[in-house]
Design an enzyme around this catalytic site. Sequence first.
Site, mmCIF file in Angstrom:
data_model
loop_
_atom_site.group_PDB
_atom_site.id
_atom_site.type_symbol
_atom_site.label_atom_id
_atom_site.label_comp_id
_atom_site.label_asym_id
_atom_site.label_seq_id
_atom_site.Cartn_x
_atom_site.Cartn_y
_atom_site.Cartn_z
ATOM 1 N N LYS A 92 40.046 -15.065 23.417
ATOM 2 C CA LYS A 92 39.888 -13.962 24.383
ATOM 3 C C LYS A 92 40.486 -14.447 25.708
ATOM 4 O O LYS A 92 40.024 -15.434 26.280
ATOM 5 C CB LYS A 92 38.397 -13.649 24.508
ATOM 6 N N GLU B 150 31.712 -25.598 28.362
ATOM 7 C CA GLU B 150 32.100 -26.225 29.639
ATOM 8 C C GLU B 150 31.706 -25.234 30.717
ATOM 9 O O GLU B 150 32.408 -24.250 30.940
ATOM 10 C CB GLU B 150 33.621 -26.458 29.671
ATOM 11 N N CYS C 240 35.803 -26.100 38.550
ATOM 12 C CA CYS C 240 34.408 -26.434 38.222
ATOM 13 C C CYS C 240 34.056 -27.858 38.634
ATOM 14 O O CYS C 240 32.888 -28.195 38.711
ATOM 15 C CB CYS C 240 34.199 -26.246 36.730
ATOM 16 N N GLU D 13 27.146 -23.498 43.252
ATOM 17 C CA GLU D 13 28.537 -23.793 43.586
ATOM 18 C C GLU D 13 29.133 -22.612 44.356
ATOM 19 O O GLU D 13 28.937 -21.446 43.977
ATOM 20 C CB GLU D 13 29.358 -24.134 42.337
HETATM 21 N N1 LIG Z 1 33.120 -26.853 32.964
HETATM 22 C C1 LIG Z 1 34.360 -26.419 32.963
HETATM 23 O O1 LIG Z 1 35.244 -27.011 32.346
HETATM 24 C C2 LIG Z 1 34.729 -25.164 33.703
HETATM 25 C C3 LIG Z 1 36.068 -24.866 33.883
HETATM 26 C C4 LIG Z 1 36.417 -23.718 34.595
HETATM 27 C C5 LIG Z 1 35.423 -22.897 35.097
HETATM 28 N N2 LIG Z 1 34.123 -23.204 34.897
HETATM 29 C C6 LIG Z 1 33.070 -22.356 35.441
HETATM 30 O O2 LIG Z 1 33.402 -20.981 35.302
HETATM 31 C C7 LIG Z 1 32.882 -20.233 36.374
HETATM 32 C C8 LIG Z 1 34.004 -19.418 37.027
HETATM 33 O O3 LIG Z 1 34.622 -18.588 36.125
HETATM 34 P P1 LIG Z 1 34.144 -17.057 35.928
HETATM 35 O O4 LIG Z 1 33.384 -16.594 37.103
HETATM 36 O O5 LIG Z 1 35.302 -16.250 35.527
HETATM 37 O O6 LIG Z 1 33.144 -17.255 34.731
HETATM 38 P P2 LIG Z 1 32.641 -16.173 33.700
HETATM 39 O O7 LIG Z 1 31.596 -16.854 32.895
HETATM 40 O O8 LIG Z 1 32.288 -14.909 34.365
HETATM 41 O O9 LIG Z 1 33.934 -15.860 32.817
HETATM 42 C C9 LIG Z 1 34.574 -16.810 32.000
HETATM 43 C C10 LIG Z 1 35.204 -16.105 30.810
HETATM 44 O O10 LIG Z 1 34.187 -15.493 30.061
HETATM 45 C C11 LIG Z 1 34.473 -14.126 29.882
HETATM 46 N N3 LIG Z 1 33.183 -13.425 29.834
HETATM 47 C C12 LIG Z 1 32.449 -12.956 30.850
HETATM 48 N N4 LIG Z 1 31.337 -12.351 30.375
HETATM 49 C C13 LIG Z 1 31.373 -12.462 29.024
HETATM 50 C C14 LIG Z 1 30.529 -12.048 27.962
HETATM 51 N N5 LIG Z 1 29.381 -11.393 28.183
HETATM 52 N N6 LIG Z 1 30.903 -12.325 26.699
HETATM 53 C C15 LIG Z 1 32.051 -12.985 26.460
HETATM 54 N N7 LIG Z 1 32.904 -13.399 27.409
HETATM 55 C C16 LIG Z 1 32.556 -13.143 28.686
HETATM 56 C C17 LIG Z 1 35.357 -13.742 31.030
HETATM 57 O O11 LIG Z 1 36.165 -12.623 30.728
HETATM 58 C C18 LIG Z 1 36.182 -14.977 31.168
HETATM 59 O O12 LIG Z 1 37.229 -14.937 30.236
HETATM 60 C C19 LIG Z 1 32.325 -21.241 37.345
HETATM 61 O O13 LIG Z 1 30.946 -21.324 37.180
HETATM 62 C C20 LIG Z 1 32.986 -22.541 36.911
HETATM 63 O O14 LIG Z 1 32.298 -23.680 37.276
HETATM 64 C C21 LIG Z 1 33.762 -24.306 34.203
HETATM 65 O O1 LIG Z 2 37.916 -25.806 36.485
HETATM 66 C C1 LIG Z 2 37.861 -26.453 35.527
HETATM 67 C C2 LIG Z 2 38.791 -27.407 34.918
HETATM 68 C C3 LIG Z 2 39.484 -28.211 35.914
HETATM 69 C C4 LIG Z 2 40.133 -29.425 35.362
HETATM 70 O O2 LIG Z 2 40.425 -29.539 34.170
HETATM 71 O O3 LIG Z 2 40.352 -30.307 36.170
#
Ligand SMILES: NC(=O)c1ccc[n+]([C@@H]2O[C@H](COP(=O)([O-])OP(=O)(O)OC[C@H]3O[C@@H](n4cnc5c(N)ncnc54)[C@H](O)[C@@H]3O)[C@@H](O)[C@H]2O)c1
Ligand SMILES: O=CCCC(=O)O
Length: 455
Positions: free
Chosen positions: A145, A222, A256, A354
């Site tokens: 997705k 993640e 993140c 965050e």
């Molecule tokens: N740990 C990591 O590696 C990592 C990496 C990047 C971002 N993040 C985290 O992601 C967050 C930022 O991204 P965001 O706000 O877009 O996150 P989000 O959880 O809203 O969205 C992430 C993905 O999930 C999808 N999504 C949203 N709701 C969903 C549902 N009910 N069912 C299935 N898919 C769904 C979104 O379309 C998007 O593709 C921050 O908290 C950040 O820390 C973590």
């Molecule tokens: O935001 C998440 C991933 C960032 C990274 O891979 O350094």
Amino acid sequence: MKLIGTVPEMETVDVNEAIDHAAAAFKDFRKTLPRERARMLRKWYDLMLENKEDLATLITWENGKPTADALGEVNYAAAFLEWFSEEAPRLYGDTIPTAVAGNRVVTIKQPVGVCALITPWNFPAAMVTRKLGPALAAGCTVVAKTPSETPFTALALGELAQRAGIPPGVVNFVTALDHTPAIGQLLCEHPTIKKLSFTGSTNVGKLLMKQSSSTLKKLSFELGGNAPLIVFDDADLETAVTGAIASKFRSSGQTCVCANRLYVQSGIYDKFAEKFAEKVKGFKVGSGYEKDITHGPLIHGRAISKVEQHIKDATSKGAQVLVGGQRLPDIGENFHQPTVITGVTSDMAIAGEETFGPVAGLFKFDTEEEVIKAANNADVGLAGYFFTKDVQRAWRVAEALEVGMVGINTGIISDVASPFGGVKLSGFGREGSKYGIDEYVAIKTMTFGGVQHVL
Ligand SMILES: NC(=O)c1ccc[n+]([C@@H]2O[C@H](COP(=O)([O-])OP(=O)(O)OC[C@H]3O[C@@H](n4cnc5c(N)ncnc54)[C@H](O)[C@@H]3O)[C@@H](O)[C@H]2O)c1
Ligand SMILES: O=CCCC(=O)O
């Protein structure tokens, strides 16, 4: 804001079709030789590099990050394909000394099956390849997705996958915005999908885990972070400032692993704040395509609002804005000044969640014990950083921090070779590195009985 294009708003019926394609393709793909899969991944990697300018243009278009950062992301993203092309032929099992006379035990690693991948907008290419690389290396097929905000880069990667000779049905992308929750639920509950890998917020991660319980899928999550970054009095000031800038303001604070809470020891606090603020004043915010721009926009209005809320909350409780603090409406609606706030304390919103934006909040502390306690006072644990010249302290603090990844005298820890992932509400599972492929395999144990000794 300008319309740059549209993608289909897919329905669950389309996703069911994608799952059927992935399931059909899995029958043959699982039998391909690891070396064949390695060649496909390598070809895909080569094509990414050949098309890196175009991919970077797409990333800047839909995410906004400056061109130099976008090019950096393409290299980082491609590196996951290269890395896992090298891991595919090395998917070794074990021979295991048995506890039962006459038995011989070996294990093999087999692909788990059709995988669902859900990724966020902040790295439109790298979050996709960090999952697709190991999935395909292991022999799995996928339904991915695309991030609702940044679908185009993922679709371009899909085109390159085809050109790399990856068989039809192995990589299937689905696009959606409003139908995302329904699609997420279908992917979680569908019995054909054996694995879900998700990168995104902790709240959505929790929901997906709940939804996946009926099919007991293999999961990797993640999720969100709230990284502490600690500067001890004995740190090299220049190294600490450079590291803190790199960690805090990477992608305008939208990663993140960005530092979110900057703890600075009292003896170095004023000097650090001054030098750090000087560097931030030198940033140039603007359109990612303009020359010399260091920082682009935030992704959407909600992101800008959160930044504003955190600044407002902190200043209402006594913090002072040292640099920035305002939106930049003359450049565009989603632009905000890189901001430094001093006098931040644990009762402020920025301490507990965050910001995911360009706001650096500086906390003051006195003792190592006190700062470790403060740093660990978080329900998430993704990354942590600290700066010191004392090697004993380096081991002690690295071991004490409740996070999955620690940067010691550096603000950049992301590397295809390093395991990436968190603890606590930052999720579980590791991506990249020699461990990343394990998320996409099942270990099968084979016990041979009745083996007699002949000598
Ligand atoms: N740990 C990591 O590696 C990592 C990496 C990047 C971002 N993040 C985290 O992601 C967050 C930022 O991204 P965001 O706000 O877009 O996150 P989000 O959880 O809203 O969205 C992430 C993905 O999930 C999808 N999504 C949203 N709701 C969903 C549902 N009910 N069912 C299935 N898919 C769904 C979104 O379309 C998007 O593709 C921050 O908290 C950040 O820390 C973590
Ligand atoms: O935001 C998440 C991933 C960032 C990274 O891979 O350094």
